[in-house]
Motif scaffolding. Structure first.
Motif, PDB file in Angstrom:
ATOM      1  N   ASP A 105     -63.118  -8.680  -9.583  1.00  0.00           N
ATOM      2  CA  ASP A 105     -63.844  -9.944  -9.698  1.00  0.00           C
ATOM      3  C   ASP A 105     -62.828 -11.029 -10.038  1.00  0.00           C
ATOM      4  OD1 ASP A 105     -65.828 -11.834  -9.925  1.00  0.00           O
ATOM      5  OD2 ASP A 105     -66.812 -10.928 -11.671  1.00  0.00           O
ATOM      6  N   ARG A 106     -63.214 -12.263  -9.765  1.00  0.00           N
ATOM      7  CA  ARG A 106     -62.403 -13.376 -10.252  1.00  0.00           C
ATOM      8  C   ARG A 106     -63.230 -14.120 -11.297  1.00  0.00           C
ATOM      9  NH1 ARG A 106     -62.499 -16.307  -6.232  1.00  0.00           N
ATOM     10  NH2 ARG A 106     -63.728 -18.038  -7.015  1.00  0.00           N
ATOM     11  N   ILE A 107     -62.682 -14.271 -12.458  1.00  0.00           N
ATOM     12  CA  ILE A 107     -63.430 -14.962 -13.512  1.00  0.00           C
ATOM     13  C   ILE A 107     -62.609 -16.136 -14.016  1.00  0.00           C
ATOM     14  CG2 ILE A 107     -64.714 -12.915 -14.225  1.00  0.00           C
ATOM     15  CD1 ILE A 107     -62.845 -12.659 -16.596  1.00  0.00           C
ATOM     16  N   GLU A 108     -63.314 -17.142 -14.442  1.00  0.00           N
ATOM     17  CA  GLU A 108     -62.656 -18.344 -14.963  1.00  0.00           C
ATOM     18  C   GLU A 108     -63.149 -18.545 -16.391  1.00  0.00           C
ATOM     19  OE1 GLU A 108     -63.805 -21.386 -12.250  1.00  0.00           O
ATOM     20  OE2 GLU A 108     -62.503 -20.670 -10.657  1.00  0.00           O
ATOM     21  N   VAL A 109     -62.275 -18.419 -17.301  1.00  0.00           N
ATOM     22  CA  VAL A 109     -62.637 -18.581 -18.705  1.00  0.00           C
ATOM     23  C   VAL A 109     -61.700 -19.605 -19.324  1.00  0.00           C
ATOM     24  CG1 VAL A 109     -62.977 -17.411 -20.903  1.00  0.00           C
ATOM     25  CG2 VAL A 109     -63.282 -16.160 -18.759  1.00  0.00           C
ATOM     26  N   PRO A 110     -62.216 -20.758 -19.745  1.00  0.00           N
ATOM     27  CA  PRO A 110     -61.303 -21.747 -20.318  1.00  0.00           C
ATOM     28  C   PRO A 110     -60.717 -21.269 -21.631  1.00  0.00           C
ATOM     29  CG  PRO A 110     -63.581 -22.465 -20.543  1.00  0.00           C
ATOM     30  CD  PRO A 110     -63.600 -21.202 -19.770  1.00  0.00           C
ATOM     31  N   SER A 118     -57.931 -24.889 -15.046  1.00  0.00           N
ATOM     32  CA  SER A 118     -57.960 -24.209 -13.758  1.00  0.00           C
ATOM     33  C   SER A 118     -57.477 -22.772 -13.858  1.00  0.00           C
ATOM     34  CB  SER A 118     -57.115 -24.989 -12.750  1.00  0.00           C
ATOM     35  OG  SER A 118     -55.817 -25.190 -13.260  1.00  0.00           O
ATOM     36  N   SER A 119     -57.339 -22.268 -15.052  1.00  0.00           N
ATOM     37  CA  SER A 119     -56.897 -20.884 -15.177  1.00  0.00           C
ATOM     38  C   SER A 119     -58.033 -19.933 -14.798  1.00  0.00           C
ATOM     39  CB  SER A 119     -56.434 -20.606 -16.605  1.00  0.00           C
ATOM     40  OG  SER A 119     -57.518 -20.754 -17.483  1.00  0.00           O
ATOM     41  N   SER A 120     -57.651 -18.793 -14.273  1.00  0.00           N
ATOM     42  CA  SER A 120     -58.639 -17.782 -13.933  1.00  0.00           C
ATOM     43  C   SER A 120     -57.990 -16.415 -14.092  1.00  0.00           C
ATOM     44  CB  SER A 120     -59.144 -17.971 -12.495  1.00  0.00           C
ATOM     45  OG  SER A 120     -58.087 -17.746 -11.590  1.00  0.00           O
ATOM     46  N   TYR A 123     -60.020  -9.902 -12.429  1.00  0.00           N
ATOM     47  CA  TYR A 123     -60.577  -9.007 -13.442  1.00  0.00           C
ATOM     48  C   TYR A 123     -61.005  -7.711 -12.769  1.00  0.00           C
ATOM     49  CZ  TYR A 123     -63.750  -7.537 -17.184  1.00  0.00           C
ATOM     50  OH  TYR A 123     -64.387  -6.846 -18.179  1.00  0.00           O
TER      51      TYR A 123
END
Lengths: 607, 643
Positions: A105-110, A118-120, A123
């Protein structure tokens, strides 16, 4: 004020760019498994891109490992793309199974404290991991760094049997090993014409203590080059907006002294531009335009700093962006010329244009101010930047060089005056007058916004006077150049004095400056206790010894005096910023905590 | 009731009713009045950091597929009154997904000088929290926020389900001048309402609108809900309201929705749980395989419980529903699932080895007290199991790795729950435990040597919720406990730490040795904090104007004992005071015994918290007085000196 709010305020000090973390490598997630092999290659291309290849093999030793290693994450960003990823799990005695796409998966968590960035992460769920399982990872990330630099995290939460890091592909690869004085211990570092190779078998380490190798490449690296690079980023930002200039002129009287202009505009930023972090791509380094910041009324450290610089410029005060590392624990390596160690932007004001006194944070003709602070004037800098090296960018008639931000931890102070009257029955009555200045005062003021401001104040006093019943609380807050809170309260101790047959014994009502020696972090500053005790008639003290302890970066001085009626004890403890940032504070902590346990004693001295 | 039903079959119609519940968007906010512009403080609450001037939640129930899904619009107008209000109210954070879809966000700031700053599209940030699960986070910040500014927000969201209704809270931590919730319901859906509010102040009306009816509920001039230490949850203290769809007309045939617990269970059984069990994968064969060596039902249940608890990773999903397309087989294959999916999988595996278990819907206390007189699956947070073993019943919560079979976490103790059954659903109160079940006990044995150094050993015994809260389930438990102890026993080197953790018995035992550091030895006196390694008690209830009841995390008993011996040349200098303070809400007892002949002193101290909820001033006062006594006595030290 809630604890959550306090955390957010603290969080703002470390936000220049999420890139710093994103380049370090995959997020290892476990304690106690064994990383049998970890091989990392960073190949620097002619186009400045870096192809980062990671191969790793892990053996799971416990149920806890199995749980932790059932997920894996590769940090990515706008300038870090995943080229390929493969992972395999082999249950004990069975063949390897490749992890399928539906487990990825691709997750984006600040990052904590950042509204948006814009970090991701790529996962990955690793089903079927159990004790004895063997895991294998093989993935490639293509990074296009904004500056020719990168980093590799050497230590993980699990021990590594064989670590090999190869960084190559460019000439003049320079590096810096971050992680304390003994960072090179157990590592073999070979430098060659085409890069470097690091080998070792690092032990399991907490993430806060993990070593990082930072590297950069290209000829003639100097701080001036880094400064020019940052100047080039700023060159793209629209400046000198009439609305900003008009605002500055509107708020500042033309007759006002330069220092008054500075203080007025600094307060304007504190009060009217809320701190909110948004970091997208190179926006992690490049500020928004001051007109944009003005229009929306919020911004991060870069936005607030550039806005202040343009405001000051409009009223004839030259100032410059200053890149710093904001940290109570870490500092940059001055011999390693790269922007990746910085995480904060503040403002360096040309002292020739304003008046400054000896107490101001001035160095090399520059007065350093931090617009992200929510209170205080130009005289007060938050402690995480005290003593840090700053890269002042674009200074006229000067090369972009590092300037050490002065240590002004002397204003980080707690001063307590406690007066006690002892009674024959062992009780005591008296009062306390406590004054906090600097960071502690600012944090306490934050907490006063709740429904009952008396509660945080009482808690603050109770730390000094455990077991006391407090009454008649009054306080004052001075939001002047340096935040300051004064608390006055009456105190009664039904049980302070422990009465023996011929002597009394009581603890010194005091609280330490340093944390317990086993703690992780200390804060530079000073505290002073003045304790006056009036015993009943015909009781005399065992006069405490005078103490004068000097340690690297700190001191404890105690003086006691008996005038026949009152015992006065004065205790001063000071800790410097370098000692607090390193390990030297622990020596002072041991002394301070030992002395805090010593009790005061009174004996009958009836003739 | 008129009928305006769609043409699809009953089952497929109902299919769109079950899923996830959504949130807010709507009509125009009313004009700002002169009084609102002039407002600088709320009468009766001058310290309020902000005030809700207007808030309205408008639901349109429309259970007909994605394009005409139900919607909810939230309109909110807040005025910032103090600096603290800026930080608390200027950010907008919205969670959404493909199932609860964010349609629109609009916001603006009306500054004190009357100028208006609209939220621009560039200042709305959307993140993909999970690409695989289609979950997103949208954030924004009101522009130009200042004291005196008015912040207008409108948010619209769309959602598929109308069954999992949640309550509308008329109140918040700041005062509210006007709060309204309205539901527009098509004629073919029957409904009723539920409220927990002062009926004198709750204004309610129902009106006919094209194609249906609109239910409105309004409350005005509500005070802030106090934010106090250990307060009851907001959802317990705020006035609240909810609509419950009770009936769905298909032609002339009514289908029960949230009419009774039987109808609720029927819906979930048909539309959720049957689907979940449609593909069971290898769950049944695996259950038989891993229990092959267990001879008794109790052993088989324990093996399966521990397997699911330790092998299926808990996903963040909440509620008593399951994920879209989730099945027992998939949860098993992926080794991950929500708490409810873990419970459902365990039920299936138990069934495979001939053990009966009931699915039980439970609600965490911290989310507010629920009202089981009103059938609503939205009350509940997740499912656990009630297993029938040897003529008795055993609770099983496989979503928490620190719990053994038969144990419940503190947040569920004493809460209302529903035993799921299509014909005989059963409302139960989950069991409570005694404070003596949750023990935190320490014993230190220390000796002073001729040099004045202290050394000895220590033991900690944790049971019940204390064991649950400090259990590590890690091989690194000794290292973690060493760190824990060194921070709480300053001046000592802690070594030889041994830890036994037993989740099945909910028990943790720790043993260690300790030795005073050379640099900490004073030489002529030895000072001991007799409650260590526990922290000395400090007053929790300092406020003199407490307005809300208090809720402790759990009831418990904390005990400490320290025994110190000393050499001949030493003597006692100071002893901590004795105490014996008993109240209906707890007790604090401390005593010291000195054996001068054998140069030995023993200090014991016990603090009992026997009542979890303190609901009146007598109980709060008693607790406060007990803690004051504990704070005074705990501050005292045990001191030995060289003669």
């Amino acid at each position: 004020m809630t604890p959550a709010r306090t955390r957010r305020r603290l969080g703002r000090v470390r936000l220049l760019v999420a890139l710093l973390v994103a380049t370090l490598g995959a997020v290892g997630s476990s304690p106690a498994a064994e990383i049998v092999e970890r091989e990392i290659e960073h190949r620097i291309g002619a186009d400045g891109a870096v192809v980062e290849t990671t191969r790793m093999r892990v053996v799971v030793r416990s149920p806890e490992d199995a749980r932790h290693w059932s997920t894996f994450a590769v940090p990515l960003d706008e300038n870090r793309r995943l080229e390929s990823f493969a992972a395999w799990v082999a249950a004990p005695g069975k063949r390897e199974k490749r992890i399928r796409g539906r487990h990825q998966d691709r997750i984006e968590v600040p990052e904590a404290g950042v509204l948006h960035d814009s970090s991701s992460y790529h996962y990955v769920e690793l089903p079927g991991v159990e004790v004895g399982s063997s895991l294998r990872f093989d993935y490639v990330v293509r990074a296009e760094p904004y500056f020719p630099a990168g980093a590799v995290l050497l230590d993980l939460a699990d021990a590594t049997t064989e670590l090999v890091v190869r960084i190559h592909g460019a000439e003049d690869v320079g590096f810096s090993l971050e992680g304390g004085e003994d960072a090179e211990a157990g590592l073999l570092i070979e430098e060659g014409p085409d890069g470097l190779v690091v080998r070792g078998a690092p032990a399991a380490v907490d993430s806060s203590d993990a070593r990082v190798i930072r590297y950069t490449w290209g000829a003639n690296r100097t701080w001036h080059d880094v400064g020019r690079w940052y100047s080039s980023l700023l060159a793209d930002v629209p400046r000198a907006d009439p609305s900003v200039a008009a605002l500055a002129r509107d708020r500042v009287s033309p007759e006002a002294e330069p220092r008054v202009r500075l203080e007025t505009l600094l307060e304007l930023v504190h009060r009217e531009i809320d701190y909110v972090a948004v970091e997208v791509g190179v926006g992690g380094y490049r500020p928004s335009s001051p007109s944009e910041t003005l229009a929306r009324g919020w911004g991060d450290c870069k936005d607030q700093s550039l806005f202040l610089i343009d405001l000051l410029d409009s009223v004839g005060i030259p100032s410059y962006p200053a890149l710093v590392r904001s940290s109570l624990r870490h500092a940059i390596d001055p011999s390693f010329q790269s922007p990746t160690g910085f995480n904060h932007l503040i403002v360096a004001v040309d002292v020739a244009a304003v008046t400054a006194d000896a107490a101001d944070p001035v160095a090399d003709g520059l007065l350093f101010v931090d617009p992200t602070q929510s209170r205080g004037g130009a005289a007060w800098l938050q402690p995480a930047v005290h003593g840090q090296e700053a890269l002042v960018v674009g200074r006229v008639n000067a090369r972009d060089e590092l300037v050490r931000v002065p240590d002004r931890s002397a204003v980080e102070a707690r001063t307590a005056e406690v007066r006690l009257e002892l009674h024959e029955n062992g009780s005591a009555r008296g009062g306390i007058d406590l004054t906090l200045t600097g960071w502690d005062a600012s944090a306490l003021i934050d907490r006063l916004g709740g429904e009952d401001p008396g509660i945080p104040l009482l808690e603050e006093v109770a730390r000094l006077l455990p077991g006391a019943e407090l009454a008649d609380l009054s306080w004052g807050v001075a939001e002047g150049p340096v935040p300051k809170v004064r608390i006055v309260a009456a105190a009664t101790w039904p049980l302070l004095t422990q009465v023996g047959s011929d002597r009394w014994s009581l603890p010194v009502p005091d609280a330490p400056l340093t944390p317990v020696p086993a703690a992780d972090l200390a804060l530079a500053g000073q505290r002073t206790l003045t304790l006056t005790i009036d015993p009943p008639e015909a009781w005399c003290p065992d006069l405490p010894e005078d103490i004068e302890e000097q340690t690297p970066g700190g001191s404890l001085v105690q003086r006691a005096h008996w005038d026949g009626e009152s015992l006065t004890l004065r205790r001063d403890v000071r800790l410097g910023v370098d000692a607090a940032r390193g390990e030297d504070w622990r020596e002072l902590a041991v002394i301070e905590h030992r002395e805090l346990r010593r009790r005061l004693r009174f004996r009958s001295c009836r003739p | 009731m008129t009928i305006d039903r769609p043409s699809a079959s009953t089952v497929s119609l109902l299919g769109v009713l079950v899923g996830l519940f959504a949130l807010p968007l709507g009509a125009e906010l009313p004009p700002i009045t002169d009084a609102e512009r002039a407002l600088v403080a709320v009468p009766g609450d001058p310290s309020a950091s902000a005030v809700v001037l207007f808030e309205r939640s408008s639901h349109h129930l429309e259970p007909h597929g994605k394009e005409s899904a139900s919607s909810v619009t939230i309109e909110r107008r807040i005025k910032i009154l103090r600096e603290e209000g800026k930080e608390d109210w200027s950010e907008i954070v919205l969670n959404h997904s493909d199932f609860v879809r964010l349609k629109e966000v609009a916001a603006r700031t009306i500054r004190a000088d009357g100028s208006v700053l609209e939220l621009s599209e560039n200042d709305i940030f959307r993140r993909e929290v999970s690409a695989e699960e289609s979950r997103y986070l949208t954030t924004a910040v009101f522009p130009g926020v200042e004291v005196g500014a008015i912040l207008d927000l409108q948010v619209e969201m769309r959602y598929e389900s109308i069954l999992q209704q949640t309550r509308w809270l008329f109140q918040d931590r700041i005062p509210t001048l006007y709060s309204e919730v309205q539901y527009t319901v098509p004629d073919y859906i029957g409904f009723r309402h539920w409220a927990r509010a002062d009926p004198e102040r709750l204004q309610m009306s129902v009106e006919q609108v094209p194609g249906g009816r609109r239910l409105r509920a309004v409350m005005e001039n509500l005070p802030a809900v106090p934010d106090e230490e250990m307060s009851f949850p907001l959802a317990d203290l705020a006035s609240q309201f909810m609509l419950l769809p009770t009936e769905y007309l298909v032609g002339a045939t009514p289908i029960d929705l949230l009419t009774s617990w039987e109808s609720v269970c029927d819906l979930y059984d048909d539309l959720v749980y049957d689907e979940f069990y449609r593909k069971k994968g290898s769950s049944r064969s695996l259950a038989k395989k891993i229990t092959a060596e267990a001879t008794k039902a109790e052993e088989r249940a324990a093996v399966l419980f521990e397997w699911v608890r330790d092998s299926i990773r808990r996903d963040p999903g909440t509620g008593v529903s399951v994920g879209v397309n989730s099945t027992a087989g998939r949860v098993l294959d992926d080794r991950r699932g929500s708490a409810t999916e873990q419970a459902l999988l365990l039920a299936e595996m138990l069934d495979a080895v001939k053990i009966d278990a009931d699915i039980v819907w439970v609600a965490e206390r911290e989310n507010g007290r629920i009202d089981t007189n009103t059938p609503n699956p939205g009350w509940f947070d997740r499912a656990i199991l009630r297993i029938h073993l040897g003529g008795g019943e055993v609770w099983a919560d496989p979503a928490d790795r620190r719990l053994g079979l038969g144990h419940l976490p503190p947040g569920l103790e004493g809460t209302a729950a529903l035993v799921f059954h299509t014909r005989r659903p059963e409302l139960v109160d989950l069991p409570t435990t005694e404070f003596t079940d949750h023990l935190k006990r320490s014993r230190l044995e220390l000796a002073v040597d001729d040099e004045g150094a202290l050394a000895g050993n220590g033991v900690i015994e944790l049971t019940g919720h204390h064991a649950w809260s400090l259990m590590t389930r890690s091989q690194e438990a000794p290292e973690r406990w060493q760190e824990y102890l060194e921070k709480r026993l300053p001046g000592f080197v802690v070594a030889a730490v041994e830890v036994d953790e037993d989740p099945a018995r909910r028990r943790v035992d720790v043993r260690w040795s300790l030795e005073q550091k050379d640099e900490d030895v004073l030489g002529d006196e030895a000072v001991i904090d007799p409650n260590r390694p526990w922290e000395p008690m400090t007053q929790i209830f300092r406020s003199t104007q407490r307005r809300t009841p208090a809720l402790l995390a759990y009831v418990d008993r904390e005990e400490s004992e320290v025994v110190v011996t000393w050499p001949e040349a030493w003597e006692v200098d100071a002893l901590p005071a004795a105490a014996d303070f008993a109240t209906p809400v707890g007790a604090y007892v401390a005593s010291t015994e000195v054996d001068a002949e054998n140069r030995r002193v023993r200090r014991t101290r016990r603090l009992d918290m026997v009542q979890r909820e303190l609901t009146n001033s007598a109980e709060l006062g008693a607790m406060k007085e007990m803690l004051a006594t504990a704070e005074r006595v705990d501050a005292q030290q045990l001191v030995l000196v060289r003669r």
